[in-house]
Scaffold this motif. Sequence first.
Motif, short mmCIF file in Angstrom:
data_model
loop_
_atom_site.label_atom_id
_atom_site.label_comp_id
_atom_site.label_asym_id
_atom_site.label_seq_id
_atom_site.Cartn_x
_atom_site.Cartn_y
_atom_site.Cartn_z
N GLY A 21 62.65 29.71 40.64
CA GLY A 21 63.48 30.02 40.15
C GLY A 21 63.64 31.30 39.74
N ASN A 22 64.75 31.45 39.93
CA ASN A 22 65.11 32.87 38.66
C ASN A 22 63.96 33.64 37.49
N PRO A 23 63.83 32.00 36.58
CA PRO A 23 63.20 32.19 35.33
C PRO A 23 61.41 32.94 35.26
N LEU A 24 60.78 32.12 36.80
CA LEU A 24 59.98 32.99 38.25
C LEU A 24 59.57 34.61 38.38
N SER A 25 61.42 34.43 38.98
CA SER A 25 61.20 36.00 39.20
C SER A 25 61.32 36.78 38.19
N ILE A 26 62.19 36.56 36.85
CA ILE A 26 61.70 37.67 36.15
C ILE A 26 60.66 37.67 35.64
N GLY A 27 59.34 36.16 35.42
CA GLY A 27 58.53 36.84 34.58
C GLY A 27 57.50 37.43 35.68
N ILE A 28 57.52 37.32 37.03
CA ILE A 28 57.12 38.41 38.06
C ILE A 28 56.84 39.79 37.97
N ARG A 29 58.53 40.17 37.62
CA ARG A 29 59.09 41.19 37.49
C ARG A 29 58.74 42.14 36.24
N SER A 30 58.05 41.27 35.60
CA SER A 30 58.15 41.64 34.35
C SER A 30 57.19 41.75 33.81
N THR A 31 55.63 41.65 34.57
CA THR A 31 54.01 41.08 34.00
C THR A 31 53.91 43.01 34.19
N LYS A 32 52.67 43.36 33.16
CA LYS A 32 52.23 44.23 33.38
C LYS A 32 50.34 44.19 34.41
N TYR A 33 50.89 45.37 34.16
CA TYR A 33 49.93 45.97 35.49
C TYR A 33 48.85 44.90 35.30
N GLY A 34 48.35 44.92 36.52
CA GLY A 34 46.44 43.51 36.50
C GLY A 34 47.22 42.53 36.07
N GLY A 35 47.94 42.25 35.75
CA GLY A 35 48.64 40.44 35.32
C GLY A 35 48.38 39.40 36.22
#
Length: 327
Positions: free
Chosen positions: A224-238
Amino acid sequence: MKFKAVRVFEEEGRFIPRIIERSMEDLPAGDVVIRVAYSSLNYKDALSCTGNRGVTREYPHTPGIDASGVVVESTDSQIQVGEEVIVTGYDLGMNTDGGFGEYIRVPASWVVRKPEGISLKEAMIYGTAGFTAALSVYELVEVVKPEAGPVLVIGAAGGVGSHSVKFLVKLGYEVVGVVGSEAEREFVLSLGARDTISREEADDKSGKPMLKQLWAGVVDTVGGNPLSIGIRSTKYGGVVTTCGNVAGGGIPEMNVYPFILRGVRLIGIDSVKCPVGKRVDVWKRLSDSWKGENLDRGVLEVGIEEILEKVKKMLNSELVGRVLLKH
């Protein structure tokens, strides 16, 4: 021979779990009969107890999606009577009677020989939750190294999340957990996490295609939304792994930009049909290099007479940590 089992019955549109006596002849067809020593309580088990057709199609049924125990009968030459074994995944506890009974009968291909480094109890302290967490960490550590920065664990106080925290801390990673209460915060910090953030702090309603780069990796257990936020705040190459959907099966506000501009990798984790080679490799790691001290911290051991009360607590989001069923 008679044995005890949880059995969920459908009666006039209601699903009622009871503890009953069963006979060995009642067990489904299979190659191997196992005297179950331990099982564990997972969310799928709780759903099966409520008549969730996405988990269990036909009733009556015995839940329990994992089990450890001793082989008492085998028609397969590769599996010997007296061996200590583990069964997780496949159809166990979903439509095949599971570990909430004192005996199970399963196909030989489902059975993994228990590694020497862990006991039957420790195997189920891991259980399906620990195995799923280990698969998540297994994928993440192939790419993300500890020096790359903090790893976010979403749903850190749950079964999969708490195991993920333990494994990452053991391997030298700096871990931040997303929690829903002060009790969860204290629990996750006790596992070695550097810090926690609340679900509200982790939330973002801006709708921006990408957010500030915070995490070298993310272990998501809720979707859900927590996953979306996690993806969008992951560093380059993460790397982001995902294995749950309690917060929703969709990924709101999602777009391709984290993947094509930051090279973020999203890896789905499936513990049900995991190939046997990887399954054996992961259990070996759990028995030696990934095995931490105080493995039973946060684990409550109960008998079969108490397990249905714990099912209710899980459905009401009142459980913190793991519940282990000892037969």
